[in-house]
Design a protein around this motif. Structure first.
Motif, PDB file in Angstrom:
ATOM      1  N   LEU A   1      17.314  55.605  -6.895  1.00  0.00           N
ATOM      2  CA  LEU A   1      17.613  56.599  -5.869  1.00  0.00           C
ATOM      3  C   LEU A   1      18.932  57.271  -6.190  1.00  0.00           C
ATOM      4  O   LEU A   1      19.978  56.640  -6.116  1.00  0.00           O
ATOM      5  N   ILE A   2      18.858  58.519  -6.562  1.00  0.00           N
ATOM      6  CA  ILE A   2      20.088  59.246  -6.881  1.00  0.00           C
ATOM      7  C   ILE A   2      20.505  60.002  -5.630  1.00  0.00           C
ATOM      8  O   ILE A   2      20.145  61.140  -5.422  1.00  0.00           O
ATOM      9  N   LEU A   3      21.238  59.322  -4.771  1.00  0.00           N
ATOM     10  CA  LEU A   3      21.579  59.914  -3.489  1.00  0.00           C
ATOM     11  C   LEU A   3      22.727  60.895  -3.579  1.00  0.00           C
ATOM     12  O   LEU A   3      22.903  61.715  -2.697  1.00  0.00           O
ATOM     13  N   THR A   4      23.519  60.800  -4.623  1.00  0.00           N
ATOM     14  CA  THR A   4      24.636  61.730  -4.725  1.00  0.00           C
ATOM     15  C   THR A   4      24.188  63.054  -5.338  1.00  0.00           C
ATOM     16  O   THR A   4      24.892  64.035  -5.266  1.00  0.00           O
ATOM     17  N   LEU A   5      23.034  63.077  -5.950  1.00  0.00           N
ATOM     18  CA  LEU A   5      22.496  64.291  -6.540  1.00  0.00           C
ATOM     19  C   LEU A   5      21.143  64.559  -5.902  1.00  0.00           C
ATOM     20  O   LEU A   5      20.102  64.287  -6.476  1.00  0.00           O
TER      21      LEU A   5
ATOM     22  N   ILE B   1      11.458  43.300  -0.045  1.00  0.00           N
ATOM     23  CA  ILE B   1      12.855  43.109  -0.422  1.00  0.00           C
ATOM     24  C   ILE B   1      13.238  44.239  -1.365  1.00  0.00           C
ATOM     25  O   ILE B   1      12.601  44.446  -2.392  1.00  0.00           O
ATOM     26  N   HIS B   2      14.294  44.964  -1.001  1.00  0.00           N
ATOM     27  CA  HIS B   2      14.750  46.068  -1.834  1.00  0.00           C
ATOM     28  C   HIS B   2      16.207  45.855  -2.207  1.00  0.00           C
ATOM     29  O   HIS B   2      17.019  45.500  -1.358  1.00  0.00           O
ATOM     30  N   PHE B   3      16.518  46.057  -3.465  1.00  0.00           N
ATOM     31  CA  PHE B   3      17.895  46.077  -3.932  1.00  0.00           C
ATOM     32  C   PHE B   3      18.257  47.539  -4.150  1.00  0.00           C
ATOM     33  O   PHE B   3      17.409  48.337  -4.527  1.00  0.00           O
ATOM     34  N   PHE B   4      19.503  47.878  -3.938  1.00  0.00           N
ATOM     35  CA  PHE B   4      19.962  49.258  -4.046  1.00  0.00           C
ATOM     36  C   PHE B   4      20.619  49.484  -5.391  1.00  0.00           C
ATOM     37  O   PHE B   4      21.569  48.790  -5.746  1.00  0.00           O
ATOM     38  N   GLN B   5      20.108  50.450  -6.152  1.00  0.00           N
ATOM     39  CA  GLN B   5      20.735  50.797  -7.424  1.00  0.00           C
ATOM     40  C   GLN B   5      21.893  51.751  -7.150  1.00  0.00           C
ATOM     41  O   GLN B   5      21.712  52.800  -6.544  1.00  0.00           O
ATOM     42  N   LEU B   6      23.068  51.368  -7.596  1.00  0.00           N
ATOM     43  CA  LEU B   6      24.266  52.163  -7.338  1.00  0.00           C
ATOM     44  C   LEU B   6      24.882  52.610  -8.645  1.00  0.00           C
ATOM     45  O   LEU B   6      25.196  51.799  -9.512  1.00  0.00           O
TER      46      LEU B   6
ATOM     47  N   ARG C   1      30.082  55.069   1.413  1.00  0.00           N
ATOM     48  CA  ARG C   1      29.066  55.629   2.328  1.00  0.00           C
ATOM     49  C   ARG C   1      27.659  55.282   1.859  1.00  0.00           C
ATOM     50  O   ARG C   1      26.787  54.956   2.665  1.00  0.00           O
ATOM     51  N   LEU C   2      27.425  55.367   0.560  1.00  0.00           N
ATOM     52  CA  LEU C   2      26.101  55.030   0.025  1.00  0.00           C
ATOM     53  C   LEU C   2      25.763  53.561   0.271  1.00  0.00           C
ATOM     54  O   LEU C   2      24.649  53.225   0.667  1.00  0.00           O
ATOM     55  N   ILE C   3      26.729  52.698   0.068  1.00  0.00           N
ATOM     56  CA  ILE C   3      26.501  51.264   0.297  1.00  0.00           C
ATOM     57  C   ILE C   3      26.204  51.003   1.769  1.00  0.00           C
ATOM     58  O   ILE C   3      25.266  50.263   2.103  1.00  0.00           O
ATOM     59  N   ARG C   4      26.976  51.611   2.664  1.00  0.00           N
ATOM     60  CA  ARG C   4      26.714  51.431   4.104  1.00  0.00           C
ATOM     61  C   ARG C   4      25.338  51.961   4.479  1.00  0.00           C
ATOM     62  O   ARG C   4      24.613  51.352   5.277  1.00  0.00           O
TER      63      ARG C   4
ATOM     64  N   PHE D   1      18.606  47.229   2.745  1.00  0.00           N
ATOM     65  CA  PHE D   1      18.661  46.788   1.352  1.00  0.00           C
ATOM     66  C   PHE D   1      19.494  45.511   1.278  1.00  0.00           C
ATOM     67  O   PHE D   1      20.475  45.355   1.997  1.00  0.00           O
ATOM     68  N   LYS D   2      19.095  44.587   0.407  1.00  0.00           N
ATOM     69  CA  LYS D   2      19.659  43.240   0.405  1.00  0.00           C
ATOM     70  C   LYS D   2      20.709  42.982  -0.664  1.00  0.00           C
ATOM     71  O   LYS D   2      21.455  42.020  -0.560  1.00  0.00           O
ATOM     72  N   ALA D   3      20.751  43.781  -1.715  1.00  0.00           N
ATOM     73  CA  ALA D   3      21.712  43.566  -2.796  1.00  0.00           C
ATOM     74  C   ALA D   3      21.951  44.890  -3.508  1.00  0.00           C
ATOM     75  O   ALA D   3      21.208  45.860  -3.308  1.00  0.00           O
ATOM     76  N   ILE D   4      22.966  44.908  -4.341  1.00  0.00           N
ATOM     77  CA  ILE D   4      23.293  46.106  -5.117  1.00  0.00           C
ATOM     78  C   ILE D   4      23.067  45.808  -6.598  1.00  0.00           C
ATOM     79  O   ILE D   4      23.524  44.791  -7.109  1.00  0.00           O
ATOM     80  N   ALA D   5      22.340  46.700  -7.253  1.00  0.00           N
ATOM     81  CA  ALA D   5      22.192  46.651  -8.709  1.00  0.00           C
ATOM     82  C   ALA D   5      23.115  47.736  -9.250  1.00  0.00           C
ATOM     83  O   ALA D   5      22.837  48.925  -9.119  1.00  0.00           O
TER      84      ALA D   5
END
Length: 178
Positions: free
Chosen positions: A108-112, A130-135, A146-149, A156-160
């Protein structure tokens, strides 16, 4: 093709059904595609050891990842631009991961926003998966926070953390397809 019997056949079907530019995007890699070839070579060296005369009627493939129980030691890695291949994109993949009892790490490219094909909220709305968030690490730490929040609010349960894209690779197929 009446029935898909192995993973390689998916590639042939994709080549037949997708427009050339989209197929090339999914099927190619950067530079001389060296890493793509090395990945294929590595997977070809994985062999399964057959078990003869062993009761396999009750196999338990469950495992845990970061404390989350999943049905099998397989997760869905970030894959970009899924709506180019299917109208539901990441949402359909998230539903499939949830149904299979495994983890999805959506790309998920939320900044673009011009590149995003599904929002974190759309992916999260697919059910109890279960979803992990790709950052992607970017310089503006306020945007990162902001993206993490936002991912956290969506469940989402974790950050990749992805750190390999300060400069995108030179994708030759994309250059040829303009």
């Amino acid at each position: 093709m009446d029935q898909i019997t192995n993973v390689v056949e998916y590639e042939a079907i994709a080549k037949e059904k997708l427009p050339k530019m989209i197929y090339d995007y999914y099927a190619s890699g950067a530079e001389d595609q060296w890493t793509l070839q090395e990945n294929r070579n590595a997977f070809s060296r994985i062999l399964f050891r057959p078990r003869i005369l062993i009761d396999v009627s009750k196999i338990d493939m469950t495992t845990t990842v970061l404390g989350f129980k999943i049905s099998m030691p397989i997760m869905i890695a970030p894959t970009a631009m899924q709506k180019m291949a299917h109208p539901e994109g990441e949402v359909a993949t998230a539903r499939a991961a949830s149904a299979a009892g495994t983890i999805m790490v959506p790309f998920l490219i939320l900044t673009l926003s011009s590149l995003a094909t599904s929002s974190v909220e759309e992916v999260a709305s697919t059910g109890p998966g279960i979803h992990f968030f790709q950052l992607y690490m970017i310089k503006d730490r306020n945007v990162v926070a902001r993206l993490i929040r936002r991912a956290e609010r969506a469940g989402f349960k974790a950050i990749a953390l992805t750190v390999d894209t300060p400069r995108l690779g030179r994708r030759e197929a994309d250059i040829k397809n303009r």
